[in-house]
Design a protein around this motif. Structure first.
Motif, PDB file in Angstrom:
ATOM      1  N   THR A 151     -14.855  21.347  22.472  1.00  0.00           N
ATOM      2  CA  THR A 151     -14.656  21.853  23.829  1.00  0.00           C
ATOM      3  C   THR A 151     -15.079  20.824  24.859  1.00  0.00           C
ATOM      4  OG1 THR A 151     -14.961  24.141  23.095  1.00  0.00           O
ATOM      5  CG2 THR A 151     -15.252  23.695  25.440  1.00  0.00           C
ATOM      6  N   SER A 152     -16.160  20.104  24.562  1.00  0.00           N
ATOM      7  CA  SER A 152     -16.630  19.092  25.509  1.00  0.00           C
ATOM      8  C   SER A 152     -15.714  17.874  25.544  1.00  0.00           C
ATOM      9  CB  SER A 152     -18.048  18.649  25.135  1.00  0.00           C
ATOM     10  OG  SER A 152     -18.059  17.854  23.962  1.00  0.00           O
ATOM     11  N   VAL A 153     -14.873  17.698  24.516  1.00  0.00           N
ATOM     12  CA  VAL A 153     -13.958  16.556  24.454  1.00  0.00           C
ATOM     13  C   VAL A 153     -12.579  16.912  25.000  1.00  0.00           C
ATOM     14  CG1 VAL A 153     -12.754  14.945  22.919  1.00  0.00           C
ATOM     15  CG2 VAL A 153     -15.173  15.466  22.538  1.00  0.00           C
ATOM     16  N   THR A 154     -11.996  17.995  24.480  1.00  0.00           N
ATOM     17  CA  THR A 154     -10.607  18.324  24.814  1.00  0.00           C
ATOM     18  C   THR A 154     -10.454  19.568  25.670  1.00  0.00           C
ATOM     19  OG1 THR A 154     -10.241  19.734  22.871  1.00  0.00           O
ATOM     20  CG2 THR A 154      -9.899  17.350  22.596  1.00  0.00           C
ATOM     21  N   ILE A 202     -16.724  11.379  16.961  1.00  0.00           N
ATOM     22  CA  ILE A 202     -15.419  11.387  16.295  1.00  0.00           C
ATOM     23  C   ILE A 202     -14.322  11.450  17.360  1.00  0.00           C
ATOM     24  CG2 ILE A 202     -13.874  12.718  14.802  1.00  0.00           C
ATOM     25  CD1 ILE A 202     -16.341  13.556  13.194  1.00  0.00           C
ATOM     26  N   GLY A 203     -14.543  12.297  18.375  1.00  0.00           N
ATOM     27  CA  GLY A 203     -13.587  12.361  19.482  1.00  0.00           C
ATOM     28  C   GLY A 203     -13.435  11.018  20.177  1.00  0.00           C
ATOM     29  N   ASN A 204     -14.553  10.328  20.418  1.00  0.00           N
ATOM     30  CA  ASN A 204     -14.489   8.989  21.017  1.00  0.00           C
ATOM     31  C   ASN A 204     -13.602   8.065  20.195  1.00  0.00           C
ATOM     32  OD1 ASN A 204     -16.308   9.706  23.014  1.00  0.00           O
ATOM     33  ND2 ASN A 204     -18.048   8.642  22.107  1.00  0.00           N
ATOM     34  N   MET A 258      -5.286   8.747  19.674  1.00  0.00           N
ATOM     35  CA  MET A 258      -4.897   9.576  18.540  1.00  0.00           C
ATOM     36  C   MET A 258      -5.138  11.065  18.781  1.00  0.00           C
ATOM     37  SD  MET A 258      -3.483   7.717  16.288  1.00  0.00           S
ATOM     38  CE  MET A 258      -3.251   5.936  16.039  1.00  0.00           C
ATOM     39  N   VAL A 259      -5.265  11.448  20.030  1.00  0.00           N
ATOM     40  CA  VAL A 259      -5.307  12.852  20.412  1.00  0.00           C
ATOM     41  C   VAL A 259      -4.282  13.027  21.527  1.00  0.00           C
ATOM     42  CG1 VAL A 259      -6.746  14.781  21.150  1.00  0.00           C
ATOM     43  CG2 VAL A 259      -7.794  12.863  19.932  1.00  0.00           C
ATOM     44  N   LEU A 275     -14.840  11.396  27.204  1.00  0.00           N
ATOM     45  CA  LEU A 275     -15.587  10.523  26.314  1.00  0.00           C
ATOM     46  C   LEU A 275     -17.083  10.768  26.537  1.00  0.00           C
ATOM     47  CD1 LEU A 275     -13.485   7.323  27.006  1.00  0.00           C
ATOM     48  CD2 LEU A 275     -13.452   8.639  24.874  1.00  0.00           C
ATOM     49  N   HIS A 276     -17.885  10.417  25.536  1.00  0.00           N
ATOM     50  CA  HIS A 276     -19.317  10.691  25.609  1.00  0.00           C
ATOM     51  C   HIS A 276     -20.110   9.475  25.142  1.00  0.00           C
ATOM     52  CE1 HIS A 276     -18.890  15.062  26.341  1.00  0.00           C
ATOM     53  NE2 HIS A 276     -17.770  14.912  25.662  1.00  0.00           N
TER      54      HIS A 276
END
Length: 743
Positions: A187-190, A366-368, A375-376, A607-608
């Motif tokens: 949720t914090s990424v997408t 992983i999101g980064n 790739m998202v 991004l984080h």
């Protein structure tokens, strides 16, 4: 026992035939497995209106031992009343998880009191009246409500609605102890807490990362997807401190070529130290940046905070990465090079990522890494948390969480014309704490095994023992019924999914909603989950309020009526209304990202930036221990005491690298004492296991939970089951404390 050289294969076929005979014959078992009901085990997706053993893409046969084991458990005969005359609750504590599961189906409501120390059958009316009387005398925030992922969307929605109207937000589900870090992190990424891809996206990928998981054992149907990827020239990078047999080679039983010759799965197998994942992920990202393989345009146009992440990667030293991950430069370089050469990449992970004090940070990293190359937000690529139970994601979608999404909160009030509580609800561990200090006095568990899922098993037992009343809605016995007893404990037996008298729905980890037809009731006695919940709610409001309930609970026993409400309240579920007539299963809108536009305030992905935690237990003499599941279990349910894929015959073991045995002057098979942050285990067998990275160890969950502390990820409140510092020393032989059991 002798360890197999490949996952699946002929042993799986032989096992299936043997289990079919146990279930009453191959034809009887075949009909049960082929019924139009969603699979009862993992959330990968199988069954529904395409029929059992068919996945969301229509492929047949898609089946695994886990689904068979769950079906066979539901096809057991009834536990007879004499059983509870013979065995007290203390006797049940001596049963293993496997023995409890194999006692048979629960068919009568049961009452246990601290005074009698045993379960006795009671009538449904008495059970309902006792529950209603207790809830009527308590204040709402003296109660908590816990949901398993095996129940239906309809049961989950109805029970959380009941709890809210009763007046509490102490509503939570089993994901707090497994994938809550995935939901929070995603949720914090997408802006969405679920997978960003559909099942068919895996068919377009040419690289899959499998990080911190063992799908060959826990999600076997995913292995066919990996087999097909490898055949079309794709790659699989596996990250796990243990080299798992099925992730090296897997023989897919439904594919003749794979069955006869096996399929190589991992193209690269990486073994970081337990807890080293975050440093590893940053290392791959740093190397991608150094290579110039990142997508600068995508990062600048579609992501927030790229400059901050870029600066962090540039200033982060390789020495810190190597030290905190336990990996060498060539290992990280090879992963980065493989990633850079791929066109469509899926990042998948399981609880090896989430079960840490920095689990959310792991998911964000992983999101980064995925966003570094765009790739998202495109077909054939994305983020995939490999979730456990078959409807754990659906239970979350139904609003089973302390804090409802604003849109769901508003729609619930509008649709039913009610006022919902706004008090802060407790997460699962806060509920355990509230029970322990007597702030909470009542608990209701819709399926699952709350006791067995908790870290610090001694604390969990003591906490649940403090409750005035604890209600379990269950199909079979588990360790919670033995250890997690309140002053008064009631077990309500319910029907399995394929026995429900009305259709129900479930949601896969790919955001796909499936329709289960239900089927004939196998045994007399159990009731539908929805009937049980609606009846309790009706009786409570009849006792508690002088004014009529705003909801006709009797009518809510109709699952179609519940689905109508869900369609009006939960975004993306509009097509649920009337699905029992249309039979049209569907993909939930707004969760799959094939374009780079996300449901965040800015429409961009986030991004984080993180600090890397120190590697625990390094050079201290302690081992980093992680809890694991065996090939013969699912979640807390143990179907077989042996672990075929690892070649382990029993569960009272600690798996250690031979070098760690030598350094502690221990021998293979020697009895040892293990001291962890929460407790001590004695009489455990030290077991030489070359496939685990030296300096790390593994023990079976839930038995090892007695060692695991109540340290939580501060954001998701997920316990750190996967990095437990333990000491292992010689122990004197102890007598087997278990009493003889005859079932």
């Amino acid at each position: 026992m002798r360890k197999v050289k490949t996952g699946g294969g002929w042993p799986a076929i032989v096992y299936s035939l043997r289990k079919a005979r146990e279930a009453g014959g191959i034809w009887k078992f075949w009909k049960a497995m082929r019924s139009k009901n969603a699979c009862k085990t993992c959330a990968l997706g199988m069954g529904g209106q395409r029929g059992g053993m068919v996945n969301e893409r229509g492929q047949f046969p898609e089946v695994c031992k886990k689904s068979m084991q769950a079906m066979i458990a539901d096809m057991q005969g009834a536990i007879q009343p004499e059983f509870f005359e013979k065995y007290t609750a203390d006797h049940l504590k001596s049963f293993t998880p496997r023995e409890l599961e194999n006692c048979g189906r629960l068919v009568d409501p049961l009452l246990h009191s601290a005074e009698t120390g045993r379960y006795v059958p009671i009538s449904w009316d008495e059970a309902f009246d006792r529950i209603a009387a207790k809830l009527a005398e308590l204040t709402p925030d003296e109660t908590f409500w816990y949901f398993s992922g095996r129940s239906s969307n309809e049961a989950g929605f109805l029970l959380q609605l009941f709890a809210r109207l009763y007046g509490t937000n102490n509503v939570n589900n089993c994901s707090y102890y497994c994938h809550q870090a995935s939901g929070v992190g995603l949720t914090s990424v997408t802006g969405s807490g679920t997978a960003t891809i559909e099942l068919e996206d895996l068919e377009l990928a040419d690289l899959i990362f499998v990080i911190g998981g063992n799908p060959a054992s826990n999600h076997p149907r995913l292995m066919r997807t990996m087999m097909e990827l490898r055949r079309r020239g794709g790659q699989v990078i596996v990250v796990n401190p243990i080299v798992e047999t099925g992730m090296v080679n897997f023989s897919v039983p439904s594919d003749v070529r794979s069955l006869l010759f096996g399929t190589k799965i991992a193209s690269q197998y990486v073994q970081p130290h337990i807890g080293g994942d975050l440093a590893m992920l940053y290392g791959i990202s740093k190397r991608i940046l150094e290579m110039g393989a990142h997508d600068e345009r995508f990062l600048s146009e579609n992501c927030e905070d790229w400059p901050a992440l870029r600066e962090r990667l540039e200033t982060l030293t390789w020495e810190e990465i190597f030290t905190k991950s336990g990996l060498a430069k060539h290992e990280i370089d090879l992963m980065a090079e493989t990633y850079a050469a791929a066109n469509n990449v899926v990042f998948s992970w399981t609880m090896g990522i989430t079960h840490h004090a920095h689990g959310v940070h792991n998911v964000q990293a992983i999101g980064n890494l995925a966003l570094m190359r765009g790739m998202v937000g495109r077909p054939g690529a994305g983020l995939l948390p490999i979730r456990g139970h078959s409807n754990v994601q659906g239970i979350g979608s139904m609003g089973v969480t302390p804090k409802l999404k604003n849109i769901v909160f508003d729609r619930l009030q509008e649709h039913f014309g009610v006022t919902l509580p706004t008090t802060r609800g407790r997460d699962t561990m806060e509920c355990m704490d509230g029970a322990e200090n007597r702030e909470l006095k009542f608990g209701l568990c819709l399926g699952g095994n709350l006791y067995g899922s908790n870290p610090d098993a001694s604390y969990a037992e003591h906490s649940l023992n403090q409750l005035d009343q604890l209600v379990y809605i269950s199909t079979t016995l588990n360790t919670g019924h033995a250890f997690g007893t309140a002053r008064e404990t009631i077990i309500l037996p319910v029907l399995a999914r394929d026995e429900e008298p009305q259709p129900t729905t479930q949601e896969s980890m790919f955001n796909y909603v499936r329709l289960s037809d239900g089927g004939p009731q196998r045994l007399a006695g159990p009731k539908s989950e929805v009937e049980v919940i609606a009846t309790v709610a009706r009786k409570v409001f009849e006792r508690k309020s002088a004014t009529p309930s705003p909801i006709d609970w009797q009518s809510m026993q109709d699952t179609g009526r519940v689905r109508h409400a869900i369609a009006k309240v939960v975004p993306g579920f509009e097509a649920l209304d009337g699905i029992e007539k249309t039979k049209k299963e569907f993909q939930i809108e707004g969760r799959t990202f094939h374009q780079a536009h996300f449901p965040t305030p800015s429409g961009k992905a986030n991004l984080h930036v993180h600090d890397l935690p120190p590697l625990q237990g390094d050079d201290s003499g302690e081992l980093r221990m992680m809890t694991i599941r065996s090939e013969g279990q699912f979640n807390t349910v143990v179907y077989e005491d042996y672990d075929l894929y690892r070649g382990i015959e029993r569960r009272d073991v600690i798996l250690m690298h031979p070098d760690d045995l030598v350094s502690r002057k221990l021998k293979d098979g020697q009895l040892v004492k293990i001291v962890g942050p929460a407790g001590v285990m004695r009489g455990v067998r030290a077991t030489a296991f070359e496939k685990i990275r030296a300096g790390n160890a593994a023990m079976y969950y839930p038995e090892a939970n007695v060692l695991v502390s109540r340290v939580l990820d501060p954001t998701s409140k997920t316990p750190a089951f996967k990095c437990v510092l333990v000491t292992v020393t010689v122990d004197v032989p102890v007598a087997d404390p278990r009493v003889a059991v005859s079932i």
